[in-house]
Structures are given as C-alpha cells and as structure tokens.
Design a protein around this motif. Sequence first.
Motif, PDB file in Angstrom:
ATOM      1  N   PHE A   1       0.829  -1.201   0.000  1.00 62.14           N
ATOM      2  CA  PHE A   1       0.000   0.000   0.000  1.00 62.14           C
ATOM      3  C   PHE A   1       0.868   1.258   0.000  1.00 62.14           C
ATOM      4  N   LEU A   2       1.908   1.268   0.819  1.00 58.40           N
ATOM      5  CA  LEU A   2       2.805   2.429   0.869  1.00 58.40           C
ATOM      6  C   LEU A   2       3.552   2.611  -0.447  1.00 58.40           C
ATOM      7  N   ARG A   3       3.928   1.513  -1.074  1.00 55.78           N
ATOM      8  CA  ARG A   3       4.586   1.610  -2.386  1.00 55.78           C
ATOM      9  C   ARG A   3       3.656   2.304  -3.371  1.00 55.78           C
ATOM     10  N   TRP A   4       2.393   1.913  -3.387  1.00 55.52           N
ATOM     11  CA  TRP A   4       1.419   2.551  -4.268  1.00 55.52           C
ATOM     12  C   TRP A   4       1.286   4.042  -3.963  1.00 55.52           C
ATOM     13  N   MET A   5       1.241   4.367  -2.672  1.00 53.61           N
ATOM     14  CA  MET A   5       0.973   5.735  -2.242  1.00 53.61           C
ATOM     15  C   MET A   5       2.158   6.681  -2.451  1.00 53.61           C
ATOM     16  N   VAL A   6       3.371   6.161  -2.359  1.00 54.03           N
ATOM     17  CA  VAL A   6       4.567   7.015  -2.330  1.00 54.03           C
ATOM     18  C   VAL A   6       5.278   7.071  -3.677  1.00 54.03           C
ATOM     19  N   ARG A   7       5.464   5.913  -4.327  1.00 49.01           N
ATOM     20  CA  ARG A   7       6.162   5.896  -5.609  1.00 49.01           C
ATOM     21  C   ARG A   7       5.224   6.359  -6.724  1.00 49.01           C
ATOM     22  N   SER A   8       5.815   6.784  -7.818  1.00 49.87           N
ATOM     23  CA  SER A   8       5.017   7.216  -8.963  1.00 49.87           C
ATOM     24  C   SER A   8       5.722   6.802 -10.246  1.00 49.87           C
ATOM     25  N   ASP A   9       5.110   5.858 -10.964  1.00 48.20           N
ATOM     26  CA  ASP A   9       5.667   5.425 -12.254  1.00 48.20           C
ATOM     27  C   ASP A   9       4.534   4.797 -13.058  1.00 48.20           C
ATOM     28  N   ASN A  10       4.852   3.798 -13.879  1.00 43.69           N
ATOM     29  CA  ASN A  10       3.836   3.169 -14.727  1.00 43.69           C
ATOM     30  C   ASN A  10       2.708   2.533 -13.928  1.00 43.69           C
ATOM     31  N   ILE A  11       2.995   2.144 -12.702  1.00 44.77           N
ATOM     32  CA  ILE A  11       1.992   1.415 -11.929  1.00 44.77           C
ATOM     33  C   ILE A  11       1.676   2.058 -10.587  1.00 44.77           C
ATOM     34  N   ASP A  12       2.676   2.493  -9.842  1.00 48.02           N
ATOM     35  CA  ASP A  12       2.441   3.150  -8.551  1.00 48.02           C
ATOM     36  C   ASP A  12       2.034   4.595  -8.798  1.00 48.02           C
ATOM     37  N   PHE A  13       1.050   5.085  -8.026  1.00 50.72           N
ATOM     38  CA  PHE A  13       0.448   6.362  -8.412  1.00 50.72           C
ATOM     39  C   PHE A  13       0.677   7.514  -7.450  1.00 50.72           C
ATOM     40  N   GLY A  14       1.509   7.343  -6.444  1.00 52.24           N
ATOM     41  CA  GLY A  14       2.072   8.441  -5.684  1.00 52.24           C
ATOM     42  C   GLY A  14       1.127   9.516  -5.180  1.00 52.24           C
ATOM     43  N   LEU A  15       0.099   9.131  -4.429  1.00 55.86           N
ATOM     44  CA  LEU A  15      -0.824  10.129  -3.878  1.00 55.86           C
ATOM     45  C   LEU A  15      -0.208  10.905  -2.716  1.00 55.86           C
ATOM     46  N   TRP A  16       0.704  10.279  -1.988  1.00 55.53           N
ATOM     47  CA  TRP A  16       1.317  10.907  -0.817  1.00 55.53           C
ATOM     48  C   TRP A  16       2.661  11.514  -1.211  1.00 55.53           C
ATOM     49  N   LYS A  17       2.885  12.766  -0.832  1.00 49.37           N
ATOM     50  CA  LYS A  17       4.061  13.495  -1.313  1.00 49.37           C
ATOM     51  C   LYS A  17       5.121  13.763  -0.240  1.00 49.37           C
ATOM     52  N   ASN A  18       4.863  13.394   0.998  1.00 49.78           N
ATOM     53  CA  ASN A  18       5.767  13.782   2.090  1.00 49.78           C
ATOM     54  C   ASN A  18       6.564  12.636   2.694  1.00 49.78           C
ATOM     55  N   ILE A  19       6.643  11.534   1.970  1.00 48.09           N
ATOM     56  CA  ILE A  19       7.403  10.371   2.442  1.00 48.09           C
ATOM     57  C   ILE A  19       8.490  10.076   1.416  1.00 48.09           C
ATOM     58  N   LYS A  20       9.687   9.815   1.876  1.00 48.57           N
ATOM     59  CA  LYS A  20      10.800   9.522   0.978  1.00 48.57           C
ATOM     60  C   LYS A  20      10.701   8.092   0.447  1.00 48.57           C
ATOM     61  N   LYS A  21      10.937   7.925  -0.836  1.00 51.32           N
ATOM     62  CA  LYS A  21      10.961   6.576  -1.422  1.00 51.32           C
ATOM     63  C   LYS A  21      12.043   5.718  -0.766  1.00 51.32           C
ATOM     64  N   SER A  22      13.122   6.377  -0.358  1.00 51.15           N
ATOM     65  CA  SER A  22      14.244   5.644   0.241  1.00 51.15           C
ATOM     66  C   SER A  22      13.879   5.047   1.600  1.00 51.15           C
ATOM     67  N   ASP A  23      12.783   5.505   2.211  1.00 49.90           N
ATOM     68  CA  ASP A  23      12.363   4.976   3.511  1.00 49.90           C
ATOM     69  C   ASP A  23      11.389   3.807   3.391  1.00 49.90           C
ATOM     70  N   LEU A  24      10.922   3.533   2.177  1.00 54.52           N
ATOM     71  CA  LEU A  24       9.991   2.420   1.985  1.00 54.52           C
ATOM     72  C   LEU A  24      10.677   1.090   2.261  1.00 54.52           C
ATOM     73  N   ILE A  25       9.881   0.110   2.648  1.00 56.21           N
ATOM     74  CA  ILE A  25      10.370  -1.250   2.889  1.00 56.21           C
ATOM     75  C   ILE A  25       9.727  -2.161   1.864  1.00 56.21           C
ATOM     76  N   ILE A  26      10.493  -3.071   1.309  1.00 55.20           N
ATOM     77  CA  ILE A  26       9.970  -3.948   0.265  1.00 55.20           C
ATOM     78  C   ILE A  26       8.816  -4.798   0.813  1.00 55.20           C
ATOM     79  N   PRO A  27       7.734  -4.931   0.040  1.00 57.09           N
ATOM     80  CA  PRO A  27       6.616  -5.776   0.467  1.00 57.09           C
ATOM     81  C   PRO A  27       7.028  -7.255   0.378  1.00 57.09           C
TER      82      PRO A  27
END
Length: 244
Positions: A162-188
């Motif tokens: 869910f966090l990957r979807w919310m934070v990243r933005s590319d062909n599939i993840d849609f990045g609704l949340w703008k205040n979290i660093k991608k580097s802080d995400l943890i792999i699902p």
Amino acid sequence: MDIKNLLENEIKNRDYYKVSEENPDPILIAQKYKDEKISLICALFAYGKASLIVKFLKKIDFNILKESDEEIKKYFIDYKYRFQTNLDIAEFFITLKRVGSLEELFLKGYKKENFVIDGIDTILEEFYKINSYDSKGYRFLIGNRYKGKTKGSSPYKRWNMFLRWMVRSDNIDFGLWKNIKKSDLIIPLDTHTFNVSHKLGLLNRKTYDLESAILLTNRLKIFDENDPVKYDFAIYRLGQNENL
C-alpha cells in the motif's frame, strides 16, 4: 552473477509493470479510484489468488463508505472473503468511514524517526481505538500493532505494498502521498520474494519477518539508495524463471 544488472535488465527488458484484465492485480482497482482508503482496501484484501481478489473487489460499490454503520452491515450481509466473514468486512469499512486522513495519521508516526512501520502502527492504533470490534478474521485483515521489535514481527507485506502505491510514482504506482521519501519504503516481502531473494543471494536470514524485509531493502539500497523498492516486481518476475 551480477545481481544489479540482472535486476536492472529485468526492469528494462520486460513489461513487468503491465497489469490488465488478462493479468489481474488488485492495483487495477486502486488505480481506477486513486483514493487512499480504497487503495488500502485493495491492498489489505490482496492475499490469495489475484483473479479472485480482483473479482471480489470489483463487486464492491465503494460509495458504501459514505453510508451509516447499519447500511454498511446490510450491504455486506452476503459478502465474505477467505478468512473474513461478512461482519469482518463490514466492520473494516465502518472503521475506514470513521477514520480521518490516513496520510495525516501515517505522518504522525513516520516523522518520529522516518520509519514507515511507526506510521503504519499509528494508523493501526487509531483503527483499534475508533472501533472496538475484534475477531480473528478482522485482525488478520488489518494486522496487529508493531511491538517495537523487528525480529519476529510481521513483515507487514500488504501495508508496505500500500505504501509503495501511495509514495512511488511510475507506470503502476500512483504516488498520492508526497511527504514520504521513497528511500524509507520497505519492500513488500511475501514468501515468494523471500525465497527468490535467497536464491539470488540477496538475503541470508532464514526467518520470514520484518527484520528480513528490512535487510533485503538495505541490500537493494546498494543498487539504488533513493528507490530500493523499485526492484520489487523484478525480483518477483525473476522468481518465475525456472532456471534461476
């Protein structure tokens, strides 16, 4: 084996971002609405066979989130999904209806130490506070609160997706949340990714838990320190290669 090149080539050479009606994935539904609460529903029900997950999610009229508790319970009277009864599902929707902004709750916990699990825990704390309902199916669906120890704790696979979807933005993840660093995400981390990571030599730890998810993420940061979770699908696809 040059693991970095293997992963990068997997990203470049295969259309691994492609999800469609023929290749169903719960993110298909989440992408349609681009709403944090609907996305969380899609993520937390994402266990089991992908086609059945999508079939279940497609049946739901998400406008039910605007209705009364009684109407929500009536609506889901004939619904069930694997470990969740109709009441488990209804109570989850009631919880989401009552809660405010998921992003604001998440940031409250996350900002303490930029640790995403603290953000997840803050949301779960609120969930359990605003709705006293409890059952095995409900608890399985939303998860248990973090107890402060990575070893032995759940890897929070569906929450991290869910966090990957919310934070990243590319062909599939849609990045609704703008205040979290991608580097802080943890792999699902699911059992498939866990096993493939061992085969690739990315992970040596034998226990499937949060500690292993963090170790794998840190290993992937060697390849891309700013966006380690971009390799999630690449690892998954490599695991489908019988010669691996």
